[in-house]
Design a protein around this motif. Structure first.
Motif, PDB file in Angstrom:
ATOM      1  N   GLU A   1       0.998  -1.056   0.102  1.00 31.32           N
ATOM      2  CA  GLU A   1       0.041  -0.051   0.151  1.00 31.32           C
ATOM      3  C   GLU A   1       0.785   1.168  -0.052  1.00 31.32           C
ATOM      4  OE1 GLU A   1      -3.344  -0.063   2.810  1.00 31.32           O
ATOM      5  OE2 GLU A   1      -2.866  -1.963   3.108  1.00 31.32           O
ATOM      6  N   VAL A   2       2.120   1.136   0.376  1.00 34.89           N
ATOM      7  CA  VAL A   2       3.002   2.181   0.558  1.00 34.89           C
ATOM      8  C   VAL A   2       4.144   1.846  -0.366  1.00 34.89           C
ATOM      9  CG1 VAL A   2       1.953   3.193   2.692  1.00 34.89           C
ATOM     10  CG2 VAL A   2       3.972   1.797   2.827  1.00 34.89           C
ATOM     11  N   ILE A   3       4.997   3.049  -0.691  1.00 37.51           N
ATOM     12  CA  ILE A   3       6.308   2.889  -1.330  1.00 37.51           C
ATOM     13  C   ILE A   3       7.484   2.862  -0.220  1.00 37.51           C
ATOM     14  CG2 ILE A   3       7.907   3.623  -2.963  1.00 37.51           C
ATOM     15  CD1 ILE A   3       5.367   4.896  -4.349  1.00 37.51           C
ATOM     16  N   GLY A   4       8.218   2.175  -0.042  1.00 37.68           N
ATOM     17  CA  GLY A   4       9.513   2.022   0.755  1.00 37.68           C
ATOM     18  C   GLY A   4       9.033   2.645   2.224  1.00 37.68           C
ATOM     19  N   GLN A   5      10.369   2.926   2.997  1.00 38.11           N
ATOM     20  CA  GLN A   5      10.303   3.300   4.300  1.00 38.11           C
ATOM     21  C   GLN A   5      11.555   4.632   3.995  1.00 38.11           C
ATOM     22  OE1 GLN A   5       8.664   3.383   6.992  1.00 38.11           O
ATOM     23  NE2 GLN A   5       9.966   4.631   8.149  1.00 38.11           N
ATOM     24  N   THR A   6      10.754   5.623   3.826  1.00 43.34           N
ATOM     25  CA  THR A   6      11.735   6.869   3.624  1.00 43.34           C
ATOM     26  C   THR A   6      11.784   7.952   4.736  1.00 43.34           C
ATOM     27  OG1 THR A   6       9.852   7.993   2.709  1.00 43.34           O
ATOM     28  CG2 THR A   6      11.306   6.756   1.124  1.00 43.34           C
ATOM     29  N   SER A   7      10.961   7.457   5.842  1.00 41.36           N
ATOM     30  CA  SER A   7      10.713   8.515   6.888  1.00 41.36           C
ATOM     31  C   SER A   7      12.182   8.644   7.657  1.00 41.36           C
ATOM     32  CB  SER A   7       9.733   8.006   7.999  1.00 41.36           C
ATOM     33  OG  SER A   7       8.618   7.901   7.407  1.00 41.36           O
ATOM     34  N   PRO A   8      12.619   9.840   8.251  1.00 44.55           N
ATOM     35  CA  PRO A   8      13.614  10.118   8.942  1.00 44.55           C
ATOM     36  C   PRO A   8      13.578   9.348  10.112  1.00 44.55           C
ATOM     37  CG  PRO A   8      12.620  12.198   8.125  1.00 44.55           C
ATOM     38  CD  PRO A   8      11.934  11.253   7.723  1.00 44.55           C
ATOM     39  N   LEU A   9      14.542   8.789  10.827  1.00 47.17           N
ATOM     40  CA  LEU A   9      14.568   8.269  12.123  1.00 47.17           C
ATOM     41  C   LEU A   9      14.377   9.250  13.200  1.00 47.17           C
ATOM     42  CD1 LEU A   9      17.977   5.987  11.551  1.00 47.17           C
ATOM     43  CD2 LEU A   9      15.638   5.202  11.289  1.00 47.17           C
ATOM     44  N   LEU A  10      14.856  10.516  13.035  1.00 45.27           N
ATOM     45  CA  LEU A  10      14.492  11.617  14.019  1.00 45.27           C
ATOM     46  C   LEU A  10      14.050  12.741  13.326  1.00 45.27           C
ATOM     47  CD1 LEU A  10      14.508  12.580  16.959  1.00 45.27           C
ATOM     48  CD2 LEU A  10      16.788  13.156  16.564  1.00 45.27           C
ATOM     49  N   THR A  11      12.942  13.301  13.735  1.00 47.82           N
ATOM     50  CA  THR A  11      12.348  14.545  13.184  1.00 47.82           C
ATOM     51  C   THR A  11      12.594  15.638  14.191  1.00 47.82           C
ATOM     52  OG1 THR A  11      11.017  13.673  11.278  1.00 47.82           O
ATOM     53  CG2 THR A  11      10.648  15.950  12.102  1.00 47.82           C
ATOM     54  N   ILE A  12      13.379  16.703  14.359  1.00 52.44           N
ATOM     55  CA  ILE A  12      13.230  17.774  15.261  1.00 52.44           C
ATOM     56  C   ILE A  12      12.007  18.858  14.940  1.00 52.44           C
ATOM     57  CG2 ILE A  12      14.735  19.377  16.514  1.00 52.44           C
ATOM     58  CD1 ILE A  12      16.709  16.958  14.859  1.00 52.44           C
ATOM     59  N   LEU A  13      11.226  18.815  15.661  1.00 48.49           N
ATOM     60  CA  LEU A  13      10.247  19.973  15.510  1.00 48.49           C
ATOM     61  C   LEU A  13      10.527  21.170  16.295  1.00 48.49           C
ATOM     62  CD1 LEU A  13       7.380  20.789  14.509  1.00 48.49           C
ATOM     63  CD2 LEU A  13       6.468  19.816  16.305  1.00 48.49           C
ATOM     64  N   ALA A  14      10.988  22.307  15.641  1.00 48.98           N
ATOM     65  CA  ALA A  14      11.778  23.493  16.346  1.00 48.98           C
ATOM     66  C   ALA A  14      10.555  24.424  16.110  1.00 48.98           C
ATOM     67  CB  ALA A  14      13.003  23.887  15.609  1.00 48.98           C
ATOM     68  N   ILE A  15       9.679  24.979  17.149  1.00 47.96           N
ATOM     69  CA  ILE A  15       8.667  25.873  17.162  1.00 47.96           C
ATOM     70  C   ILE A  15       8.970  27.074  17.703  1.00 47.96           C
ATOM     71  CG2 ILE A  15       6.309  26.249  17.702  1.00 47.96           C
ATOM     72  CD1 ILE A  15       5.893  23.197  17.558  1.00 47.96           C
TER      73      ILE A  15
END
Length: 669
Positions: free
Chosen positions: A307-321
């Motif tokens: 249903e989806v293409i590959g695993q391209t997500s980052p291992l860590l996403t830093i949300l800087a607000i």
């Protein structure tokens, strides 16, 4: 995995000495006054892990210039931005990606990762803005060990996909964030969807049908012909001879660019677009967008591969607000912080926010706060909020105190008092003494005398000066000498010099008070006009500790402005004092009862107080033990002119305001 340390040197307001930011929690708040370096710290992470080249680009302005330096005479500069990344047991899946680059401090210690951006700027005769060289490395040696060039290994570009910063600026532009852009989270999510070939064919067919229907309209053809005619007159290039007006988007990139979100019902019989929302809702929706896309990305990772293409997500996403409070009503900020905490709890996310509003800070754990300030050299300084150990009784008290009065984090000077009475009186005295607390960023905090050394330690850590006004409580239990002993002990707790603090005034042999005598000080008998007690009270003023003498602030005001406080009663009210000549027995009974109530002891006789002061205790009992203290002060103060206050001003207030002026002037020097 999470970033546990951020080290900055030579970047904008961060000077030539490395500043270490300990990010112990997955949600960390940067607080402080404007231009203290909070945004700079968030931007530092973006320079290291930004998703695009534009995010990571450095300019001449990113290199630090000292307070007294002339930028025209500078020929070179360097800066560095480094992070330490630690891995929890729940996130061991991330380890294989970096295993060969990890370092360890010692045996049985957890391994960690060091990544550093190093940049240099050099003046150039050819380029007006100079030349900048930027390199990013893995540092393959533990923090405590000595480094060399051999310990540096180039950070591969493809690793940037594994750690990314999503920066939410103070100025929100949610409509732009919805657009399809390479490197955005929306792009990462939508690119993972497997578009079915049959769906694509049907989509292309439908687009063609819509275009054919429009071309069948006479007016539409008139527009098309006019455009083609004028286009042909402007140029003769055969490559672009034909022009066609139609709905494009047969490729999915074009369609994704046109994705929009609308809101209904609006009461106007039409949906609203993002840009039609008010500033507050736009800001909330921006945060909604960011948080929901992170959530979707995590959920897509669990969907079957077909249903989806590959695993391209980052291992860590830093949300800087930056400034999450912008344009948002205060009553909604609790929801905002709750959502951000939920995001920070996710395995693939870490949240950093900057703020300079107490409404945000009071909703955060003090341990998750880093305090920013600008030094006299115009460099950013960062300190952690220090609280007592959690096993101590003081921990809960101090934690609640700083959460209830978060304004102290943003003050240039904190005035600490016993309670609400002090706040009312100081607010009124500002006008008389011509020292505006708001204009000078002075905060009053009624934190009481309990555990005051921990409040002092906290403010010392943050380099925020303070003045403390305590009650002397003469003849009350633990009062008088006991209050002096308490202050001396508290000052020793925060590291004051023992010989100077406990020096015996007037002793020609320069003796200091012994530990034994200090421990027994509370047992010393208070005499009438006790010069020894007054001498110690006077010496403590050098440490910015003042006393409301002889009892407390309420009694101090009553003794200096008795007529105004006696008038501050409702019609027909008052303490109903018997005539002391005609009804001496009733008067004496009333007086003794008031003395005992005021001094909080059935055995109290007020031996160190004058007859006039003891009689005022009847009014003290009526006003401050039987009615609301702040209300009484407000009523009495409202009947006084500035002149009335000034001519009978208690000396301790004059001394405190003089000291306030000295500290403020010193901080401006």
């Amino acid at each position: 995995m999470k970033i546990s340390k951020l080290k900055i040197e030579g970047f904008r307001s961060f000077g030539f000495t490395e500043v270490v930011l300990n990010l112990e929690n997955k949600l960390t708040a940067f607080i402080g006054l404007n231009s203290a370096g909070k945004t700079t710290a968030l931007e530092a992470l973006k320079k290291l892990f930004g998703a695009t080249l534009a995010d990571r680009e450095l300019t001449r302005q990113d290199f630090h210039i000292g307070k007294n330096e002339n930028s025209e005479t500078i020929s070179e500069r360097i800066l560095s931005i480094e992070v330490r990344i630690d891995f929890s047991e729940e996130e061991q899946d991330s380890v294989p990606h970096f295993f060969s680059e990890m370092v360890v401090d010692d045996e049985a210690k957890d391994p960690y990762l060091r990544i550093r951006l190093e940049a240099s700027w050099n003046k150039s005769a050819l380029t007006p803005l100079g030349e900048i060289d930027v390199k990013t490395y893995f540092i393959n040696v533990a923090e405590a060990e000595e480094e060399s060039d051999e310990n540096k290994k180039m950070f591969p570009n493809h690793y940037r996909n594994l750690i990314q910063v999503l920066y939410v600026p103070a100025i929100r532009k949610p409509a732009e964030q919805l657009k399809y852009a390479s490197g955005s989270i929306l792009y990462r999510v939508l690119r993972k969807i497997k578009w079915d070939d049959r769906f694509k064919e049907e989509f292309d067919s439908n687009i063609k049908g819509i275009n054919d229907q429009f071309k069948g309209l006479p007016v539409f053809n008139t527009v098309q012909e006019s455009i083609s005619d004028f286009w042909g007159k402007f140029h003769k290039d055969e490559r672009y001879k034909e022009s066609s007006l139609e709905f494009g988007g047969s490729d999915f990139d074009s369609i994704l660019k046109k994705l929009e979100i609308s809101f209904s019902p609006t009461g106007t019989h039409k949906p609203f677009g993002v840009d039609e929302l008010g500033e507050g809702y736009r800001s909330l929706f921006y945060l909604t967008l960011v948080c929901s896309l992170l959530d979707v990305e995590e959920k897509l990772a669990e969907i079957e591969d077909d249903e989806v293409i590959g695993q391209t997500s980052p291992l860590l996403t830093i949300l800087a607000i930056e400034e999450p409070e912008n344009h948002i009503a205060p009553q909604l900020l609790g929801r905002v912080i709750k959502i951000l905490k939920t995001i920070s709890d996710k395995e693939n996310s870490q949240v950093l926010l900057s703020s300079h509003t107490p409404a945000i800070i009071k909703r955060l754990e003090p341990e998750s706060i880093l305090h920013f300030r600008i030094t006299k050299e115009y460099n950013s300084e960062v300190n952690q909020i220090q609280l007592p150990a959690k096993t101590e009784d003081a921990y809960k008290y101090v934690k609640e105190a700083v959460q209830n009065y978060p304004e102290i984090y943003f003050a240039r000077l904190v005035v600490i008092g016993e309670g609400d009475s002090e706040e009312v009186i100081f607010n009124r005295l500002m006008n008389v003494m011509d020292v505006d607390f708001d204009d000078n960023i002075i905060t009053f905090a009624p934190l009481g005398h309990r555990f005051v050394n921990h409040i002092w330690k906290l403010l010392n850590t943050l380099n925020i000066p303070y003045i403390t006004l305590l009650d002397l409580d003469r003849e009350r239990e633990g009062g008088g000498w006991g209050r002096v002993k308490y202050a001396l002990k508290q000052l020793l707790e925060i590291g004051m010099n023992r010989e100077e603090l406990l020096a015996i005034d007037g002793d020609t042999d320069n003796k200091t008070l012994s530990e034994e005598d200090l421990n027994k000080m509370h047992t010393w008998k208070t005499e009438v006009n006790d010069s020894d007690l007054e001498g110690w009270v006077e010496s403590l003023k050098e440490y910015n500790v003042f006393y409301s003498s002889p009892l407390d602030l309420d009694f101090l005001m009553l003794t200096h402005y008795p007529d105004f406080y006696k008038s501050a009663v409702p019609k027909g009210g008052g303490p109903q004092i018997p005539d002391k000549e005609e009804k001496i027995e009733n008067f004496t009974k009333k007086l003794n009862t008031a003395i005992q109530a005021t001094l909080k002891s059935e055995n109290a006789i007020g031996e160190t107080y004058s007859e006039e002061e003891k009689e005022l205790m009847i009014w003290y009992n009526y006003h401050f033990l039987g009615r609301g203290k702040p209300t009484t002060h407000i009523q009495a103060l409202s009947s006084m002119t500035d002149y009335d206050l000034e001519i009978n001003m208690p000396p301790v207030f004059s001394e405190i305001f003089k000291r306030i002026s000295e500290i403020i002037k010193g901080s401006e020097a």
